[in-house]
Design a protein around this motif. Structure first.
Motif, PDB file in Angstrom:
ATOM      1  N   ALA A 245       0.824  -1.211   0.000  1.00 52.81           N
ATOM      2  CA  ALA A 245       0.000   0.000   0.000  1.00 52.81           C
ATOM      3  C   ALA A 245       0.858   1.261   0.000  1.00 52.81           C
ATOM      4  N   THR A 246       1.991   1.224   0.668  1.00 53.34           N
ATOM      5  CA  THR A 246       2.879   2.393   0.670  1.00 53.34           C
ATOM      6  C   THR A 246       3.388   2.675  -0.740  1.00 53.34           C
ATOM      7  N   GLY A 247       3.823   1.630  -1.431  1.00 57.45           N
ATOM      8  CA  GLY A 247       4.279   1.820  -2.806  1.00 57.45           C
ATOM      9  C   GLY A 247       3.173   2.303  -3.724  1.00 57.45           C
ATOM     10  N   GLY A 248       1.977   1.715  -3.615  1.00 58.71           N
ATOM     11  CA  GLY A 248       0.861   2.148  -4.449  1.00 58.71           C
ATOM     12  C   GLY A 248       0.423   3.571  -4.150  1.00 58.71           C
ATOM     13  N   THR A 249       0.453   3.953  -2.868  1.00 59.57           N
ATOM     14  CA  THR A 249       0.068   5.320  -2.496  1.00 59.57           C
ATOM     15  C   THR A 249       1.047   6.337  -3.056  1.00 59.57           C
ATOM     16  N   LEU A 250       2.336   6.067  -2.935  1.00 58.68           N
ATOM     17  CA  LEU A 250       3.343   6.989  -3.469  1.00 58.68           C
ATOM     18  C   LEU A 250       3.215   7.108  -4.986  1.00 58.68           C
ATOM     19  N   ILE A 256      -0.949  11.876  -9.525  1.00 59.53           N
ATOM     20  CA  ILE A 256      -1.829  13.034  -9.318  1.00 59.53           C
ATOM     21  C   ILE A 256      -1.051  14.331  -9.479  1.00 59.53           C
ATOM     22  N   ALA A 257       0.170  14.360  -8.935  1.00 61.22           N
ATOM     23  CA  ALA A 257       0.978  15.574  -9.030  1.00 61.22           C
ATOM     24  C   ALA A 257       1.372  15.900 -10.462  1.00 61.22           C
ATOM     25  N   LEU A 258       1.476  14.882 -11.323  1.00 60.08           N
ATOM     26  CA  LEU A 258       1.871  15.095 -12.709  1.00 60.08           C
ATOM     27  C   LEU A 258       0.702  15.460 -13.623  1.00 60.08           C
ATOM     28  N   LEU A 259      -0.518  15.448 -13.093  1.00 57.85           N
ATOM     29  CA  LEU A 259      -1.656  15.847 -13.914  1.00 57.85           C
ATOM     30  C   LEU A 259      -1.521  17.310 -14.312  1.00 57.85           C
ATOM     31  N   PRO A 260      -1.923  17.681 -15.531  1.00 55.43           N
ATOM     32  CA  PRO A 260      -1.815  19.088 -15.949  1.00 55.43           C
ATOM     33  C   PRO A 260      -2.760  19.966 -15.151  1.00 55.43           C
ATOM     34  N   ASN A 261      -2.301  21.193 -14.876  1.00 54.18           N
ATOM     35  CA  ASN A 261      -3.161  22.129 -14.170  1.00 54.18           C
ATOM     36  C   ASN A 261      -4.101  22.802 -15.160  1.00 54.18           C
ATOM     37  N   MET A 262      -4.858  23.784 -14.676  1.00 54.41           N
ATOM     38  CA  MET A 262      -5.880  24.400 -15.510  1.00 54.41           C
ATOM     39  C   MET A 262      -5.265  25.103 -16.715  1.00 54.41           C
ATOM     40  N   THR A 270     -10.174  20.725 -14.879  1.00 50.48           N
ATOM     41  CA  THR A 270     -10.427  19.348 -14.478  1.00 50.48           C
ATOM     42  C   THR A 270     -10.703  19.253 -12.986  1.00 50.48           C
ATOM     43  N   GLY A 271      -9.927  19.946 -12.164  1.00 54.53           N
ATOM     44  CA  GLY A 271     -10.168  19.970 -10.728  1.00 54.53           C
ATOM     45  C   GLY A 271      -9.713  18.735  -9.989  1.00 54.53           C
ATOM     46  N   LEU A 272      -9.178  17.700 -10.670  1.00 51.63           N
ATOM     47  CA  LEU A 272      -8.779  16.476 -10.001  1.00 51.63           C
ATOM     48  C   LEU A 272      -7.417  16.672  -9.359  1.00 51.63           C
ATOM     49  N   GLY A 273      -7.338  16.495  -8.051  1.00 54.37           N
ATOM     50  CA  GLY A 273      -6.078  16.649  -7.347  1.00 54.37           C
ATOM     51  C   GLY A 273      -6.308  17.006  -5.897  1.00 54.37           C
ATOM     52  N   PHE A 274      -5.206  17.207  -5.173  1.00 60.69           N
ATOM     53  CA  PHE A 274      -5.248  17.584  -3.768  1.00 60.69           C
ATOM     54  C   PHE A 274      -4.773  19.022  -3.621  1.00 60.69           C
ATOM     55  N   TRP A 277      -3.450  20.983   2.802  1.00 62.08           N
ATOM     56  CA  TRP A 277      -3.340  19.864   3.732  1.00 62.08           C
ATOM     57  C   TRP A 277      -3.955  18.586   3.177  1.00 62.08           C
ATOM     58  N   GLY A 278      -4.706  18.687   2.097  1.00 58.79           N
ATOM     59  CA  GLY A 278      -5.293  17.498   1.496  1.00 58.79           C
ATOM     60  C   GLY A 278      -4.260  16.503   1.009  1.00 58.79           C
ATOM     61  N   TRP A 279      -3.025  16.958   0.768  1.00 66.42           N
ATOM     62  CA  TRP A 279      -1.973  16.039   0.340  1.00 66.42           C
ATOM     63  C   TRP A 279      -1.583  15.073   1.453  1.00 66.42           C
ATOM     64  N   LEU A 280      -1.938  15.363   2.697  1.00 71.38           N
ATOM     65  CA  LEU A 280      -1.610  14.453   3.792  1.00 71.38           C
ATOM     66  C   LEU A 280      -2.613  13.310   3.912  1.00 71.38           C
ATOM     67  N   LEU A 281      -3.802  13.487   3.365  1.00 72.90           N
ATOM     68  CA  LEU A 281      -4.830  12.452   3.501  1.00 72.90           C
ATOM     69  C   LEU A 281      -4.443  11.122   2.854  1.00 72.90           C
TER      70      LEU A 281
END
Length: 309
Positions: A245-250, A256-262, A270-274, A277-281
Motif C-alpha cells: 500500500a505504501t508503494g501504491g500510495t506513493l 496526481i501531481a503530474l496531472l496538468p493544471n488548468m 479538471t479539478g482532479l487533485g489535492f 493539507w489534502g496532500w496528507l490524507l
C-alpha cells in the motif's frame, strides 16, 4: 471438527504477539517469498493506487460543487432582446431598473467580444457571432441578502419589454447535483476498494495456511498454541499489506501531481487533485491497508486453524 474459541484469542494478546514475535520463527511458519507474498503486495499496491484517485475524485468534486454553487448563486444575468432601433433604449431602461434594485452591485453590460468568448465553446472560434441575433447580456452581481429575484423579474417584464432575468437555476441545480453524486461515488469506491483488499488478503492468507498445513500440525505436536501460529501469519501479511500500500500510495500521489493544471489543460478545469493539507490524507491509506490486512488475516487464520486438526 473442533470449534475455535475466539473469545480466548483477544485483540490485545494478538497485538502483543504481533510486536514481540520472533522473525526467524515467523519465516519458518510463513515463507517471506512465494505466490501469496507477491499476491498480497501487488493487490495492496494496486488497491492503494486506485484509492488515491478515488480520494482525489471525492475531494475534487466536493470542492467543485461548492465553487459552482457559490459562483452561479453570486450573480444573475439579464438578457435584452429587441430590434436594432430599440435595442440601446431598452438596454438603458434595464440598467435604470437595475440601478434602483436593492441587494445587487454595479451591473455590467458584456461587450461583443465577451459574448463571442461565451459562445466559442458551442459555435467554435470561426463562427461569425456578429451575424447572429444575439441578445445584449448584462451581468448583475448579487451583493446583499435582500435581493429579490422574483421582484426584479416582474419589474423587468413590466418596464422593459424583451428583458429576461436568468438566475442560473436551470444550470446550477444539475451541475451541483452531478458534482455531489460524483463525490458520493468516490466515497463508495473507497469502501469497495477496502472490501476488495480485505477479500484478496483473506484469500492469500487462507492459501498460505493451506499450503503450510503440515508445518502447522508439526508445530501443534511440539506444543505450539494457535495464538502463536496465527500471530506469525498476521504479522507477515500485515507487513506485506503495508509495504504494498505504501508503494501504491506513493505512485498514485506522483501520478496526481503530474496531472496538468488548468492553464496547461488549455483553460479546461479538471479539478482532479489535492490542495494544501489534502496532500496528507493519502498518507492514511497505508495505515488503513495495514489495519485491513491485520483483521482480515486474523479472521482467516483463526477460522482456518479451527479446521486444520
Amino acid at each position: 471438527m473442533r470449534k475455535v474459541d475466539f473469545r480466548g484469542l483477544n485483540l490485545k494478546a494478538f497485538w502483543q504477539g504481533l510486536i514481540r514475535s520472533d522473525s526467524a520463527v515467523g519465516n519458518r511458519i510463513v515463507p517471506p517469498t512465494g505466490f501469496t507474498a507477491q499476491l498480497t503486495v501487488f493487490s495492496a499496491g494496486a488497491m492503494a493506487f486506485l484509492a488515491v484517485f478515488a480520494l482525489a475524485l471525492a475531494l475534487a468534486t466536493g470542492r467543485l460543487a461548492e465553487r459552482w454553487s457559490h459562483e452561479l448563486a453570486s450573480s444573475v444575468t439579464v438578457r435584452v432582446s429587441a430590434s436594432d432601433a430599440d435595442q440601446d433604449a431598452r438596454v438603458q431602461a434595464a440598467m435604470a431598473v437595475l440601478s434602483t434594485t436593492p441587494g445587487i452591485g454595479e451591473a455590467r453590460q458584456l461587450s461583443d467580444d465577451q459574448v463571442a468568448d461565451l459562445l466559442t465553446p458551442w459555435f467554435g472560434p470561426d463562427m461569425p457571432v456578429d451575424a447572429l441575433p444575439v441578445p445584449t447580456l448584462i451581468d448583475v452581481p448579487i451583493t446583499g441578502s435582500d435581493f429579490d429575484s422574483e421582484g426584479l423579474r416582474l419589474r423587468l417584464e413590466a418596464e422593459v419589454p424583451g428583458a429576461v432575468l436568468d438566475d442560473h437555476t436551470q444550470w446550477r441545480r444539475p451541475l451541483v447535483s452531478a458534482a455531489r453524486w460524483l463525490k458520493t461515488l468516490g466515497l463508495i469506491s473507497l469502501v469497495l476498494i477496502t472490501a476488495a483488499s480485505a477479500s484478496m488478503i483473506t484469500l492469500a492468507a487462507k492459501a498460505a495456511l493451506s499450503a503450510n498445513g503440515q508445518v502447522i500440525r508439526v508445530l501443534r505436536l511440539i506444543g505450539a498454541r494457535d495464538i502463536t501460529i496465527a500471530t506469525a501469519f498476521v504479522r507477515r501479511f500485515t507487513q506485506r499489506a503495508a509495504i504494498g500500500a505504501t508503494g501504491g500510495t506513493l505512485a498514485g500521489m506522483i501520478a496526481i501531481a503530474l496531472l496538468p493544471n488548468m492553464d496547461a489543460a488549455g483553460g479546461f478545469l479538471t479539478g482532479l487533485g489535492f490542495q494544501g493539507w489534502g496532500w496528507l490524507l493519502p498518507l492514511l491509506i497505508p495505515v488503513v491497508a495495514a489495519a485491513v490486512g491485520f483483521f482480515a488475516t486474523r479472521w482467516a487464520a483463526l477460522k482456518m486453524l479451527g479446521a486444520v486438526r
